[in-house]
Design an enzyme around this catalytic site. Structure first.
Site, PDB file in Angstrom:
ATOM      1  N   CYS A   2      16.201  53.058  59.828  1.00 49.84           N
ATOM      2  CA  CYS A   2      15.136  53.666  60.634  1.00 49.84           C
ATOM      3  C   CYS A   2      15.619  53.934  62.055  1.00 49.84           C
ATOM      4  O   CYS A   2      16.466  53.218  62.581  1.00 49.84           O
ATOM      5  CB  CYS A   2      13.946  52.721  60.725  1.00 49.84           C
ATOM      6  SG  CYS A   2      13.336  52.197  59.136  1.00 49.84           S
ATOM      7  N   ARG A  27      21.474  58.472  61.409  1.00 52.41           N
ATOM      8  CA  ARG A  27      21.351  57.087  60.972  1.00 52.41           C
ATOM      9  C   ARG A  27      20.936  57.002  59.507  1.00 52.41           C
ATOM     10  O   ARG A  27      21.072  55.954  58.888  1.00 52.41           O
ATOM     11  CB  ARG A  27      20.316  56.360  61.841  1.00 52.41           C
ATOM     12  CG  ARG A  27      20.725  56.243  63.284  1.00 52.41           C
ATOM     13  CD  ARG A  27      19.566  55.766  64.120  1.00 52.41           C
ATOM     14  NE  ARG A  27      19.193  54.404  63.824  1.00 52.41           N
ATOM     15  CZ  ARG A  27      19.719  53.333  64.388  1.00 52.41           C
ATOM     16  NH1 ARG A  27      20.657  53.462  65.285  1.00 52.41           N
ATOM     17  NH2 ARG A  27      19.320  52.123  64.065  1.00 52.41           N
ATOM     18  N   TRP A  74      13.742  54.859  56.758  1.00 57.81           N
ATOM     19  CA  TRP A  74      14.681  54.686  55.645  1.00 57.81           C
ATOM     20  C   TRP A  74      13.998  53.665  54.734  1.00 57.81           C
ATOM     21  O   TRP A  74      13.940  52.485  55.060  1.00 57.81           O
ATOM     22  CB  TRP A  74      16.002  54.159  56.199  1.00 57.81           C
ATOM     23  CG  TRP A  74      17.175  54.234  55.270  1.00 57.81           C
ATOM     24  CD1 TRP A  74      17.997  55.308  55.071  1.00 57.81           C
ATOM     25  CD2 TRP A  74      17.690  53.185  54.456  1.00 57.81           C
ATOM     26  NE1 TRP A  74      18.977  54.983  54.178  1.00 57.81           N
ATOM     27  CE2 TRP A  74      18.827  53.695  53.784  1.00 57.81           C
ATOM     28  CE3 TRP A  74      17.318  51.868  54.212  1.00 57.81           C
ATOM     29  CZ2 TRP A  74      19.574  52.935  52.891  1.00 57.81           C
ATOM     30  CZ3 TRP A  74      18.068  51.102  53.326  1.00 57.81           C
ATOM     31  CH2 TRP A  74      19.184  51.651  52.686  1.00 57.81           C
ATOM     32  N   ASN A 100      11.403  49.336  63.289  1.00 54.96           N
ATOM     33  CA  ASN A 100      12.701  49.331  62.618  1.00 54.96           C
ATOM     34  C   ASN A 100      13.014  47.874  62.313  1.00 54.96           C
ATOM     35  O   ASN A 100      12.959  47.033  63.205  1.00 54.96           O
ATOM     36  CB  ASN A 100      13.773  49.935  63.548  1.00 54.96           C
ATOM     37  CG  ASN A 100      15.176  49.820  62.976  1.00 54.96           C
ATOM     38  OD1 ASN A 100      15.343  49.472  61.804  1.00 54.96           O
ATOM     39  ND2 ASN A 100      16.165  50.111  63.788  1.00 54.96           N
ATOM     40  N   GLY A 101      13.291  47.557  61.061  1.00 52.81           N
ATOM     41  CA  GLY A 101      13.580  46.171  60.683  1.00 52.81           C
ATOM     42  C   GLY A 101      12.831  45.833  59.417  1.00 52.81           C
ATOM     43  O   GLY A 101      12.336  46.716  58.715  1.00 52.81           O
ATOM     44  N   GLU A 485      40.402  52.515  52.494  1.00 51.18           N
ATOM     45  CA  GLU A 485      39.633  53.312  53.457  1.00 51.18           C
ATOM     46  C   GLU A 485      39.589  54.784  53.022  1.00 51.18           C
ATOM     47  O   GLU A 485      38.541  55.435  53.111  1.00 51.18           O
ATOM     48  CB  GLU A 485      40.231  53.154  54.864  1.00 51.18           C
ATOM     49  CG  GLU A 485      39.627  54.023  55.939  1.00 51.18           C
ATOM     50  CD  GLU A 485      38.122  53.864  56.157  1.00 51.18           C
ATOM     51  OE1 GLU A 485      37.518  52.915  55.620  1.00 51.18           O
ATOM     52  OE2 GLU A 485      37.549  54.712  56.850  1.00 51.18           O
ATOM     53  N   LYS A 489      36.150  56.838  52.275  1.00 47.74           N
ATOM     54  CA  LYS A 489      35.792  58.107  52.930  1.00 47.74           C
ATOM     55  C   LYS A 489      35.413  59.134  51.872  1.00 47.74           C
ATOM     56  O   LYS A 489      34.425  59.823  51.997  1.00 47.74           O
ATOM     57  CB  LYS A 489      36.971  58.674  53.737  1.00 47.74           C
ATOM     58  CG  LYS A 489      37.260  58.126  55.112  1.00 47.74           C
ATOM     59  CD  LYS A 489      36.234  58.325  56.164  1.00 47.74           C
ATOM     60  CE  LYS A 489      35.150  57.330  56.140  1.00 47.74           C
ATOM     61  NZ  LYS A 489      35.177  56.043  56.602  1.00 47.74           N
ATOM     62  N   GLU A 492      32.064  58.334  50.090  1.00 44.67           N
ATOM     63  CA  GLU A 492      30.917  58.452  51.002  1.00 44.67           C
ATOM     64  C   GLU A 492      30.433  59.893  51.128  1.00 44.67           C
ATOM     65  O   GLU A 492      29.235  60.145  51.113  1.00 44.67           O
ATOM     66  CB  GLU A 492      31.308  57.978  52.420  1.00 44.67           C
ATOM     67  CG  GLU A 492      31.283  56.494  52.638  1.00 44.67           C
ATOM     68  CD  GLU A 492      31.688  56.135  54.058  1.00 44.67           C
ATOM     69  OE1 GLU A 492      30.980  55.345  54.690  1.00 44.67           O
ATOM     70  OE2 GLU A 492      32.721  56.635  54.570  1.00 44.67           O
ATOM     71  N   HIS A 508      47.881  46.377  35.232  1.00 43.86           N
ATOM     72  CA  HIS A 508      46.991  45.297  34.799  1.00 43.86           C
ATOM     73  C   HIS A 508      45.583  45.801  34.507  1.00 43.86           C
ATOM     74  O   HIS A 508      44.626  45.047  34.627  1.00 43.86           O
ATOM     75  CB  HIS A 508      46.968  44.184  35.853  1.00 43.86           C
ATOM     76  CG  HIS A 508      48.333  43.629  36.110  1.00 43.86           C
ATOM     77  ND1 HIS A 508      48.991  42.857  35.183  1.00 43.86           N
ATOM     78  CD2 HIS A 508      49.180  43.781  37.158  1.00 43.86           C
ATOM     79  CE1 HIS A 508      50.190  42.544  35.665  1.00 43.86           C
ATOM     80  NE2 HIS A 508      50.329  43.099  36.856  1.00 43.86           N
ATOM     81  N   LYS A 605      24.117  55.154  59.107  1.00 45.45           N
ATOM     82  CA  LYS A 605      25.205  54.887  60.054  1.00 45.45           C
ATOM     83  C   LYS A 605      25.173  53.444  60.524  1.00 45.45           C
ATOM     84  O   LYS A 605      26.207  52.813  60.715  1.00 45.45           O
ATOM     85  CB  LYS A 605      25.045  55.832  61.247  1.00 45.45           C
ATOM     86  CG  LYS A 605      26.093  55.673  62.329  1.00 45.45           C
ATOM     87  CD  LYS A 605      27.396  56.266  61.880  1.00 45.45           C
ATOM     88  CE  LYS A 605      28.499  56.112  62.892  1.00 45.45           C
ATOM     89  NZ  LYS A 605      29.816  56.229  62.225  1.00 45.45           N
TER      90      LYS A 605
HETATM   91  C1  G6P Z   1      27.691  51.533  57.390  1.00 41.53           C
HETATM   92  C2  G6P Z   1      28.344  52.840  57.781  1.00 41.53           C
HETATM   93  C3  G6P Z   1      29.855  52.696  57.730  1.00 41.53           C
HETATM   94  C4  G6P Z   1      30.305  51.540  58.602  1.00 41.53           C
HETATM   95  C5  G6P Z   1      29.586  50.238  58.229  1.00 41.53           C
HETATM   96  C6  G6P Z   1      29.807  49.165  59.286  1.00 41.53           C
HETATM   97  O1  G6P Z   1      27.912  51.271  56.043  1.00 41.53           O
HETATM   98  O2  G6P Z   1      27.915  53.865  56.923  1.00 41.53           O
HETATM   99  O3  G6P Z   1      30.456  53.881  58.207  1.00 41.53           O
HETATM  100  O4  G6P Z   1      31.672  51.356  58.472  1.00 41.53           O
HETATM  101  O5  G6P Z   1      28.178  50.447  58.182  1.00 41.53           O
HETATM  102  O6  G6P Z   1      29.234  49.596  60.487  1.00 41.53           O
HETATM  103  P1  G6P Z   1      29.601  49.005  61.900  1.00 41.53           P
HETATM  104  O7  G6P Z   1      28.701  49.722  62.860  1.00 41.53           O
HETATM  105  O8  G6P Z   1      29.298  47.535  61.824  1.00 41.53           O
HETATM  106  O9  G6P Z   1      31.033  49.261  62.158  1.00 41.53           O
END
Ligand code: G6P
Length: 610
Positions: A2, A27, A74, A100-101, A485, A489, A492, A508, A605
């Site tokens: 949110c 977000r 959200w 938010n929360g 990573e 990416k 995502e 394995h 985010k």
């Molecule tokens: C979410 C975001 C990721 C991020 C992760 C940790 O899952 O979508 O992109 O890496 O949170 O976020 P932070 O703000 O703690 O780095």
């Protein structure tokens, strides 16, 4: 997660709230809403869908007030719908709340309120809040602003969970109340106007002066004043924090998407992160760490989520090899519940771009309780994590808006390398290696520029494979962490199923998944692992795989479909370089599929709830 915005000033609130909500879109959200007050009446417009969809609701034309609150939801409790969207009002339409929360005890509170005659329209946890406030307000003998404040404070005392709240009251049409606990909220201020937001970039174009609230502190805002209270309702004073980011840092600046802009910003963001940390020696100001302390610790934990956790993995070896301190990397949501062995001999480092990730903050609190020293690495000044940790080191990557993290990741790796060198200097260990790596770090921004020149080559390959259903990533040693990573990416933002494997693990199990024409991406940057990696790749080629190789080595005339050659670097630095083509690979695949690169489905985010 949110997002919340608020405005109180002399201009119409509606366009400012919509502008703020659009900037918070990244977000992640599924519904939006705004409320204003005019002539002592709260007007509330909300619906599921995008912020821009609100503008097609005819009644929005009637929102003319100069005070208002806004929200992107959200969904957690209750599906996305108009009724479940925020703002939520109490039964008498006197109070409007955005939240938010998560209110963990909402079911119990709702039952109590129902017994008192309150009716509920939505399935949300939030709707208990305006009704609780109404209950305390109507049973109070206080007057003036204290009556409003007291009712909100009493309601907050009953809430278990996390909340950032903005509250309007139709009886106080020239005031707004905000409070937070374990959820982000900032107050931007100027002489005749005040702004609220979940994060700084959303209101950076209006002001650069911010107040930061601690848990359970209240701000009582009018057009030209902000008063602060603790949860005993004693008035407290606060200074503003001036934010250096300029407003264009939060704009696309001619790029098609924020993600592409942020990928291309990396030479600059890495340079700024190096900043004054490397100046003759490596220096981290304000980090009060002695040689005796560093000699006394037997373990470093790096704890984080998502991409930030991968930055930790990429730097485990620099801490182990250069500082000679055993280092473990953990996922925050696992760490906090697995009863880790931590005490005063453990140093815990928490990485979070946003500084608001609920699991990372909870893990940090646990480490502190157990007597460990805590260091936060964050990109956001004044973020919650920076207020919890013993020390904070900031990456200076600038605002990162795209959900998929790119420039924050490479800055996190840079700062961890600098931290490792700083520790090694204090410990007087491996000083020759320290000097060599320090010089190498200074060359990284230029090498990243060279990697960015590979964009067209990467795009060409991406356009050949964008219809794939599965793509596998392989690597050994440090390339395994980069593969994780790279795979994150890709999944995502392209929604292609993807896995990363340590190349030696292939036999394995995963090799069973390799079939004719499947795409396998291999990262090969560690010289002593080249031959071993090539053997693994031959195994997938034999089974019909198409291969893309990212390497800084001369691999000769092998039968790979495509080799992308990146600049040479040590294994401490290569994760920064090898990820650049991988970020571009994910980006171009997503674009070719016509997807929303900056706001991928279901992702947020900043994950401020568990
Ligand atoms: C979410 C975001 C990721 C991020 C992760 C940790 O899952 O979508 O992109 O890496 O949170 O976020 P932070 O703000 O703690 O780095």
């Amino acid at each position: 997660m949110c997002g919340i915005v608020g405005y109180i000033g002399t201009q119409k609130a509606k366009p400012i709230l919509i502008n703020g909500l659009l900037r918070l879109e990244y977000r992640g959200y599924d519904s939006a809403g705004i409320a204003t007050i005019e002539n002592n009446v709260i007007k509330n417009i909300k619906n599921k869908g995008r912020v821009n969809d609100l503008l097609s609701i005819p009644e929005i034309e009637t929102l003319d007030g100069t005070i208002g609150i806004g929200h992107t939801r959200w969904a957690t409790h209750g599906k996305p719908s108009s009724t479940n969207s925020h703002p939520h009002l109490d039964n008498s339409n006197t109070f409007a709340v955005v939240h938010n929360g998560i209110i963990e005890n909402y079911a119990e509170l709702r039952k109590d309120l129902e017994n008192k005659g309150y009716k509920f329209l939505s399935e949300t946890d939030t709707e208990v809040i305006p009704n609780l406030i109404h209950y305390f307000f109507s049973n109070s003998s206080l007057t003036g602003e204290m009556k409003f404040l007291n009712a909100v404070n009493e309601a907050c005392k009953l809430l278990v969970g996390s909340f950032a709240l903005e509250i309007l009251c139709s009886l106080y049409p020239n005031s707004m109340l905000v409070v937070r606990k374990d959820s982000p909220l900032v107050i931007g201020t100027s002489q005749t106007e005040n702004y609220i937001s979940s994060d700084i970039p959303a209101i950076l174009s209006f002001t650069k002066d911010f107040y930061l609230l601690n848990d359970l502190e209240f701000a009582y805002l009018t057009r030209d004043t902000v008063k602060f209270f603790d949860n005993n309702l004693n008035q407290i004073s606060k200074n503003t924090t001036s934010i250096e980011w300029n407003a264009t840092a939060a704009e696309k600046d001619g790029f098609e998407d924020f993600m592409l802009k942020e990928i291309f910003e990396q030479p600059k963001s890495i340079r700024e992160t190096i900043g004054s940390h490397i100046n003759g020696k490596c220096v981290i100001n304000d980090l009060n760490i002695s040689k005796e302390y560093l000699e006394s610790i037997n373990k470093i934990f790096i704890v984080a989520c998502g991409t930030a956790m991968h930055a930790g993995l990429a730097c485990k070896s620099v801490l182990e090899q250069i500082c000679e301190i055993s280092t473990e990397v953990d996922i925050a949501s696992e760490f906090r519940y697995r009863n880790p062995l931590i005490n005063e001999k453990t140093l815990c480092i928490f990485i979070s771009q946003s500084g608001e990730t609920a699991d990372t903050i909870a893990a940090l609190k646990l480490a502190k309780e157990r007597g460990s020293k805590t260091i936060a690495i964050s990109n956001v000044i004044g973020s919650s994590i920076s207020r919890e940790a013993d020390y904070t080191i900031y990456t200076h990557a600038g605002p990162e808006i795209a959900v998929a993290s790119t420039k924050a990741y490479t800055s996190q790796i840079m700062i961890l390398n600098i931290l490792a060198l700083y520790f090694a200097q204090i410990l007087e260990r491996n000083l020759d290696k320290v000097e060599a790596l320090k010089q190498e770090l200074l060359e990284v921004p230029n090498k990243v520029e060279q990697c960015l020149k590979l964009a067209n080559e990467v795009k060409e390959f991406a356009n050949k494979v964008y219809k794939e259903k599965d793509i596998f990533f392989l690597g050994r040693g440090i390339d395994y962490s980069s593969s994780l990573e790279a795979s994150l990416k890709l999944k995502e933002i392209s929604y292609i199923h993807s896995e990363a494997y340590a190349a030696g693990e292939l036999k394995h199990g995963p090799i069973a998944l390799i079939e004719n024409d499947i795409t396998v991406v291999a990262l090969i940057t560690v010289p002593y692992l080249v031959e071993k990696s090539i053997s693994n790749i031959q195994e997938v080629i034999t089974r019909g795989a198409k291969t893309l190789i990212i390497t800084n080595q001369d691999l000769g005339n092998k039968t790979f479909d495509k080799i992308i050659r990146i600049p040479e670097a040590s294994e401490y630095v290569s994760p920064i370089l090898s990820i650049i083509p991988m970020q571009l690979f994910a980006y171009y695949i997503s674009k070719e599929k016509g997807l929303d690169v900056d706001k991928p489905r279901n992702l947020a985010k900043s994950v401020t709830v568990e």
